[in-house]
Design a protein around this motif. Sequence first.
Motif, short mmCIF file in Angstrom:
data_model
loop_
_atom_site.label_atom_id
_atom_site.label_comp_id
_atom_site.label_asym_id
_atom_site.label_seq_id
_atom_site.Cartn_x
_atom_site.Cartn_y
_atom_site.Cartn_z
N ARG A 1 24.48 47.54 -32.66
CA ARG A 1 23.98 48.53 -31.71
C ARG A 1 23.01 47.84 -30.77
NH1 ARG A 1 23.87 54.39 -33.86
NH2 ARG A 1 25.73 54.24 -35.11
N LEU A 2 22.45 46.78 -31.29
CA LEU A 2 21.58 45.96 -30.45
C LEU A 2 22.27 44.63 -30.32
CD1 LEU A 2 18.21 46.64 -32.25
CD2 LEU A 2 19.22 47.81 -30.29
N VAL B 1 5.37 42.08 -34.50
CA VAL B 1 4.99 43.48 -34.66
C VAL B 1 4.58 43.78 -36.09
CG1 VAL B 1 5.96 45.81 -34.73
CG2 VAL B 1 6.33 44.37 -32.72
N THR C 1 10.00 38.71 -32.31
CA THR C 1 9.39 39.97 -31.92
C THR C 1 9.06 40.83 -33.14
OG1 THR C 1 10.68 39.91 -29.89
CG2 THR C 1 9.67 42.02 -30.51
N VAL C 2 10.05 41.00 -33.99
CA VAL C 2 9.82 41.86 -35.15
C VAL C 2 8.74 41.28 -36.05
CG1 VAL C 2 10.87 42.91 -37.18
CG2 VAL C 2 12.16 42.76 -35.05
N LEU D 1 11.43 50.58 -41.36
CA LEU D 1 11.64 49.73 -40.20
C LEU D 1 12.63 48.61 -40.51
CD1 LEU D 1 8.80 48.25 -37.96
CD2 LEU D 1 10.87 46.98 -38.54
N THR E 1 14.59 38.06 -31.20
CA THR E 1 14.39 39.32 -31.89
C THR E 1 13.57 39.13 -33.15
OG1 THR E 1 16.50 40.13 -31.06
CG2 THR E 1 15.59 41.25 -32.99
N PHE F 1 20.65 41.66 -29.12
CA PHE F 1 19.61 40.78 -28.63
C PHE F 1 19.87 39.37 -29.10
CE2 PHE F 1 17.13 44.79 -29.58
CZ PHE F 1 17.40 45.32 -28.33
N ARG G 1 16.43 49.92 -41.29
CA ARG G 1 17.16 50.47 -40.17
C ARG G 1 17.32 49.47 -39.03
NH1 ARG G 1 20.85 54.48 -40.44
NH2 ARG G 1 20.75 53.28 -42.38
N PHE G 2 16.30 48.64 -38.85
CA PHE G 2 16.42 47.64 -37.79
C PHE G 2 17.52 46.64 -38.16
CE2 PHE G 2 15.24 43.91 -35.27
CZ PHE G 2 15.11 44.50 -34.04
N TYR H 1 20.09 47.34 -39.88
CA TYR H 1 21.34 48.05 -39.63
C TYR H 1 21.71 48.01 -38.15
CZ TYR H 1 24.32 52.14 -38.89
OH TYR H 1 25.31 52.99 -38.48
N PHE H 2 20.71 48.25 -37.32
CA PHE H 2 20.95 48.17 -35.87
C PHE H 2 21.52 46.80 -35.51
CE2 PHE H 2 17.55 51.41 -34.31
CZ PHE H 2 18.29 52.43 -34.88
#
Lengths: 220, 220, 220, 220
Positions: free
Chosen positions: B196-197, B211, B207-208, B184, B204, B199, B187-188, B190-191
Amino acid sequence: MSEGYKPARQRSTRRGTLGTAATAPVQGRELRAQGRKTMGRLLDAGMRVFAERGVHAARVDDIVRAARTSHGTFYLYFPNKEALLRALAVECAQELDDLSTTLGAVPADETGYAELRSFLDRFFTTYRHYGPVIRAWMEGQVEDREVSHMGVKAFTDIATALGKRMREAGAAGDDATISALMALLERFAYFLVSRRLDFDADDTLDTVATVVHRGFFAAA
Amino acid sequence: MSEGYKPARQRSTRRGTLGTAATAPVQGRELRAQGRKTMGRLLDAGMRVFAERGVHAARVDDIVRAARTSHGTFYLYFPNKEALLRALAVECAQELDDLSTTLGAVPADETGYAELRSFLDRFFTTYRHYGPVIRAWMEGQVEDREVSHMGVKAFTDIATALGKRMREAGAAGDDATISALMALLERFAYFLVSRRLDFDADDTLDTVATVVHRGFFAAA
Amino acid sequence: MSEGYKPARQRSTRRGTLGTAATAPVQGRELRAQGRKTMGRLLDAGMRVFAERGVHAARVDDIVRAARTSHGTFYLYFPNKEALLRALAVECAQELDDLSTTLGAVPADETGYAELRSFLDRFFTTYRHYGPVIRAWMEGQVEDREVSHMGVKAFTDIATALGKRMREAGAAGDDATISALMALLERFAYFLVSRRLDFDADDTLDTVATVVHRGFFAAA
Amino acid sequence: MSEGYKPARQRSTRRGTLGTAATAPVQGRELRAQGRKTMGRLLDAGMRVFAERGVHAARVDDIVRAARTSHGTFYLYFPNKEALLRALAVECAQELDDLSTTLGAVPADETGYAELRSFLDRFFTTYRHYGPVIRAWMEGQVEDREVSHMGVKAFTDIATALGKRMREAGAAGDDATISALMALLERFAYFLVSRRLDFDADDTLDTVATVVHRGFFAAA
DNA sequence: TATGAATGAGTGTTCATTCAT
DNA sequence: TATGAATGAACACTCATTCAT
């Protein structure tokens, strides 16, 4: 998890269909039995070589050797290397699209857990077969516009399905959360498939399902 | 999160050390002022080009152009392209090792959340700088045994630290769970970095952190 | 005909200029002495191989062998084979443009004959050097839009000059006539250069000049 | 000029003969009705493709596609691509041989002009049909010794006929002059057929006939 | 210490020709 | 007689690495 992440058996139904329709050979000519067989060999070989070497490092030479055929034959069926990836991407996108429709409600109780676990099982199975294509998408290695877009769409569909179920369950289900889940799923699947991890398949699935259920689907 | 995932400022301290010690130029000789400057330019250029084009697609030509120097000079400092990656990997591994020591206890309450959030912030910041190296590790693009091993070690250290804190908090903290978390995070990150994101950074991170705190650190 | 159709001596003046300006190597970098020499070798080799094998059948391999260099070097100076042709075409077009300005009046008498003869001599000399390029233009073997256009322009200029002198001399000088003359000149030059004919140079020039003078420049 | 340079109608008489005699299929066996038909399709397709793409750029694949048959079939009728060109060259050479016998006397007056004009008309018509073959000859694209020689002979015959009539008319009619005329005729025909020129056919014919009559057939 | 130039093994792709049915 | 499929030598072009100055 009866099926696990073992090599997916050839879902020949799909191949049979797509091999002639969506991924027709160069000049669009119809294929006879022998031709279809060769094309199938090339698609399978492509998948295998992409998996071993990665999409970028895969050589046409590797592929034709794996398919026990010649360079000339390859270009009889695909106008170039990219087109082979495209053909596989079409198959994969279809598979993922199907997958996204199979996710039922994921409530907080045991039934939610089971639903999630079963979905993850299917996802990992697909990943075991189409991993290289999915990785190519994720790692931004796809030059082709159209193919790239197919990947975005396929993943967006799954993300949307997951988000919807999160919100039904009372969780936030915002974009950042969904992205985090997708990141977890994709990369963890890669770990599994690339054998960087060699856990017991069933236990691993239990664990991941638990973590995801608790972390992403719990009511705020 | 005042700083967010903005480009890390050059931590020139590290560079100064590694330029002469760990990644000495071909002949193993000591570098004078000018030499150190050139080597620095090459390392920076390498990082930039790896980030833009990816490790695999990066050409020596791109790198020397970005460093405003010549092919000949490149090979005065590195025996081959791989060696540049190795030099950057050494830096990165050190940074990640440091990182792994900074994670304090992550209890179930607000202080645990804060600790985790701050750790994630640091991780994403590191990723913003060393992303290409980390990706190369993760995506199995590193041929060099030694370099590859450095990556494994760096990540194992972080995983170990995270696992320890999970278990302290009463969570399972087994290998599969830890792997899922690492998946998680990597890759997150990397996003995020590859945009790619897009936010809001602070939200963000909130949020992460939420979670992860809830999904991975909650008592069984 | 003192000069005849013997191999044109290197008009190094032109090469020196165009080698760096109009036909700069790939990235547009400046060339030093050695680089200019190599580029010159490649241009000469290109001309020779195009002459021997024809533009279409010429292999990069032939060219680099003739230039005593390597494939890699070729692509250091030209982005592709077409670009070599383009570079030569630029030289040739310039030469033809110059030529078109040198045609004086062509009256019916001896002086007209002498003027024409001298012009034909110059044309055949140019053809001896740039024949392959001119043939490529004429035979429609040039894919490149721009290069093709250069050929059309160069030939139109010469045709225009000839037509003007025809009309001054009282001949029709219409488009069909001019085209017929251009056809004669180009193909006859090709015959001469390709040694399909092996006449005495001076006599041949006399003969052609006579025929052209009488057939194309005589008052209606 | 009633007919002009419009596409020649199939002179199937000739084809019928040559298909079995001069250009028998590989095994040398006689052809039945179906076989003759297929061979005819291949010859026509060859001519068409050679005209469109040029002899060099023509692919066997283009030809069999144009003939609505297969690669296998092609090699049933011709041992290789060159043989198809050879077969067409035989037809063309015969046509040109016939042509060379049709040129009557070309005196200085109106009747000579008419004779010449009519001959040119026939020549251009032949060129319209067999242009690609003639070009291949002229442009030295024919590898095959024998075929190449056929071309030389065919053109020598025409040149001889023209030279004879020139000398009868009191003109020099030396080799250089004749060559210049052949050059003019061949290339101008090519211009016409390739539509580089789009003049009115009749007017153009008048013009060329005039120029040739005056330039090449006038008494010294 | 620096650099422009050179190299050649490696890669994707084409196409005439042969094969199996 | 016909055909779809297969083949592999040939070719254009790339790029990591070495050389000469």
